[in-house]
Design a protein around this motif. Structure first.
Motif, mmCIF file in Angstrom:
data_model
loop_
_atom_site.group_PDB
_atom_site.id
_atom_site.type_symbol
_atom_site.label_atom_id
_atom_site.label_comp_id
_atom_site.label_asym_id
_atom_site.label_seq_id
_atom_site.Cartn_x
_atom_site.Cartn_y
_atom_site.Cartn_z
ATOM 1 N N LYS A 17 -49.688 -100.746 -0.749
ATOM 2 C CA LYS A 17 -50.607 -99.611 -0.784
ATOM 3 C C LYS A 17 -50.953 -99.137 0.629
ATOM 4 N N LEU A 18 -51.001 -97.818 0.783
ATOM 5 C CA LEU A 18 -51.400 -97.244 2.061
ATOM 6 C C LEU A 18 -52.879 -97.478 2.319
ATOM 7 N N ILE A 19 -53.206 -97.824 3.544
ATOM 8 C CA ILE A 19 -54.603 -97.889 3.980
ATOM 9 C C ILE A 19 -54.715 -96.950 5.165
ATOM 10 N N ASP A 20 -55.410 -95.856 4.967
ATOM 11 C CA ASP A 20 -55.410 -94.765 5.938
ATOM 12 C C ASP A 20 -55.769 -95.234 7.338
ATOM 13 N N THR A 21 -56.856 -95.977 7.457
ATOM 14 C CA THR A 21 -57.257 -96.485 8.771
ATOM 15 C C THR A 21 -57.784 -97.891 8.602
ATOM 16 N N LEU A 22 -57.190 -98.825 9.288
ATOM 17 C CA LEU A 22 -57.644 -100.210 9.205
ATOM 18 C C LEU A 22 -58.903 -100.377 10.051
ATOM 19 N N PRO A 23 -59.956 -100.990 9.510
ATOM 20 C CA PRO A 23 -61.198 -101.144 10.271
ATOM 21 C C PRO A 23 -60.991 -101.958 11.534
#
Length: 354
Positions: A17-23
């Motif tokens: 799954k895509l994660i737009d911006t990793l914290p």
């Protein structure tokens, strides 16, 4: 020969799954990682967001790796070692830390080409600590794109690197030859292998032979997901004499696979008799998660038409859940069945040499 054994240390992480911006990591960011955003006000908008995301992913991966090195009991890593797991002369075993395909992917079309090269250099420097002298790291893959000249379309690249850790470390990398339908690339992007502008990169013999490389007297080969099913590494070994003046390919001791939805294919294994194949997968639903990671000794090396005969998967020696502070966070809206608890698993070492 410095090492007699190789040992898989797999980072089981869902990367489909895509994660737009990793914290941002909760750990202090290393200066070498900060350099990914060192341009400051010279970049803005999407470029700045990409640089920040790349920085966060590198730092979180380093956090996982450092946690693993410090947490794995010394008696679970290799043979003939001393109680201090950080001693450089502890073992005859080379530990191979593999991360699944797509770890570095924040958007469907991936990072810019410039960000790709910056990530590669940052990873190379980040694993140069003396504590990692006995480690080989495969940090997943980096998804990127490059605009094509005289065209409104671009090309997608999926790049796997392999880093020899420690003070005398080095790095090599391989571009995935063929994208798969789960790569998540927009339809308007051209597969780089089909674009005349990028075919010299992805289809050249110079690029293909980079799939084989040597560290410390051990010959490795690398496949990225679908390339394994298509026998990319095995065909490289088969075609070696035709491109190297009749000289046979080096015998592959360890066949490495980083993937997201691929199992070990006996017909595609390129390791020599007595070698082994290592795979770490990031797809949580293809089959029961965890089975797709392991080490299998190769009893009989496969030929052009004969598949390899594989032994049983190596037993698990140790595993532990990755701390939430450095794990990949579950995106909102993702069903539990599409996600798994992240863990690092240590497998029993495989003897390569006597």
């Amino acid at each position: 020969m410095k090492y007699k054994y190789v040992q898989l240390v797999a980072y089981h992480a869902p990367t489909l799954k895509l994660i737009d911006t990793l914290p941002e990591s909760s750990k202090p960011t290393l200066q070498v990682v900060k350099n990914l955003t060192a341009h400051g006000d010279k970049i803005s908008g999407k470029a700045a967001e990409q640089a920040a995301d790349a920085q966060n992913r590198v730092q979180r991966l380093l956090d996982v790796f450092n946690w693993a090195v410090e947490s794995i009991p010394y008696d679970k890593l290799g043979y003939k070692q001393e109680p201090d797991p950080l001693r450089t002369n502890q073992t005859e075993t080379l530990k191979v830390f593999i991360v699944p395909e797509f770890y570095f992917r924040s958007t469907a079309d991936g990072y810019s080409w410039n960000t790709l090269t910056n990530i590669l250099e940052c990873l190379k420097q980040s694993f140069g600590d003396w504590r990692f002298d006995d480690w080989l790291i495969v940090p997943g893959t980096i998804c990127s794109h490059q605009d094509a000249e005289k065209s409104d379309k671009g090309a997608f690249f999926n790049t796997a690197s392999v880093i020899r850790g420690g003070r005398t470390g080095s790095m090599t990398f391989v571009h995935k030859k063929v994208r798969s339908n789960i790569d998540g690339v927009p339809d308007e992007l051209i597969d780089g292998a089909r674009d005349p502008k990028f075919l010299p990169i992805l289809g050249s013999w110079k690029e293909q032979k980079e799939r084989l490389f040597e560290f410390d007297g051990i010959t490795f080969g690398l496949d990225v997901c679908l390339d394994h099913s298509l026998k990319a590494l095995k065909n490289t070994a088969i075609n070696w004499p035709d491109n190297e003046n009749g000289v046979s390919a080096p015998a592959i001791d360890v066949h490495l696979i980083t993937s997201c939805g691929m199992s070990i294919k006996t017909e595609s294994v390129a390791a020599r008799a007595g070698g082994c194949v290592m795979l770490c997968d990031g797809h949580p639903r293809v089959i029961e998660y965890g089975i797709r990671s392991g080490v299998k000794p190769v009893s009989v090396a496969g030929t052009k038409v004969t598949p390899a005969t594989l032994g049983a998967a190596s037993a698990e020696e140790w595993k532990k859940n990755v701390p939430d502070a450095c794990a990949i966070p579950k995106p909102s809206g993702v069903d539990d069945k599409d996600w798994v608890t992240q863990e690092v698993v240590v497998y029993k070492p495989i003897q390569l040499f006597t």
